[in-house]
Design an enzyme around this catalytic site. Sequence first.
Site, short mmCIF file in Angstrom:
data_model
loop_
_atom_site.label_atom_id
_atom_site.label_comp_id
_atom_site.label_asym_id
_atom_site.label_seq_id
_atom_site.Cartn_x
_atom_site.Cartn_y
_atom_site.Cartn_z
N HIS A 27 0.94 -1.28 0.06
CA HIS A 27 0.08 -0.08 0.03
C HIS A 27 0.97 1.35 -0.06
O HIS A 27 0.62 2.22 -0.87
CB HIS A 27 -0.86 -0.01 1.13
N GLU A 28 1.98 1.47 0.87
CA GLU A 28 2.64 2.45 0.88
C GLU A 28 3.56 2.67 -0.31
O GLU A 28 3.79 3.89 -0.76
CB GLU A 28 3.49 2.48 2.38
#
Length: 163
Positions: free
Chosen positions: A131-132
């Site tokens: 996600h990051e």
Amino acid sequence: MPERQIRLFGDPVLKTVSDPIGVIDARVRGLVDDLVDSVRLPGRAGVAASQIGVNLRAFSYNVDGVIGYIINPVVVEVTGEPELVEEGCLSVPGLWYPTSRFPFARVSGIDLEGNPVELSGTGIMAQALQHETDHLDGLLYLDRLDKENRRAAMKEIRQSTWF
């Protein structure tokens, strides 16, 4: 330092590919401090620099009580069959949708001293790493939704009080 305000869906910085960090200077050290302070708040598994308005390649994480950061992360390995996991995002508050993620992920980068760093994990850690890193590549989890869920998410965003 206080945590930095999270940029919300619609802010162009969230759709911009982040620049690699070349020189570790006071500005980068301050960014890492801000990222770590920002991820300490309850319910936060990760904060990418772009989410606090900085177009540089770094993120912090807070998974299972372990808080840390990585500079210039690159996904070097994902394994397993992608599976749908409920996912949300600080930049899209209040929305949770099933998102396809690999069950294992590994990223490599550096720390503030320029030493190599490798982060890996399963479960929430694998999800956070993917996600990051997506954030730093100018992607939101919404970009990974199937057509039906993306349409529903966009409708929900348009009806939200924050948009």
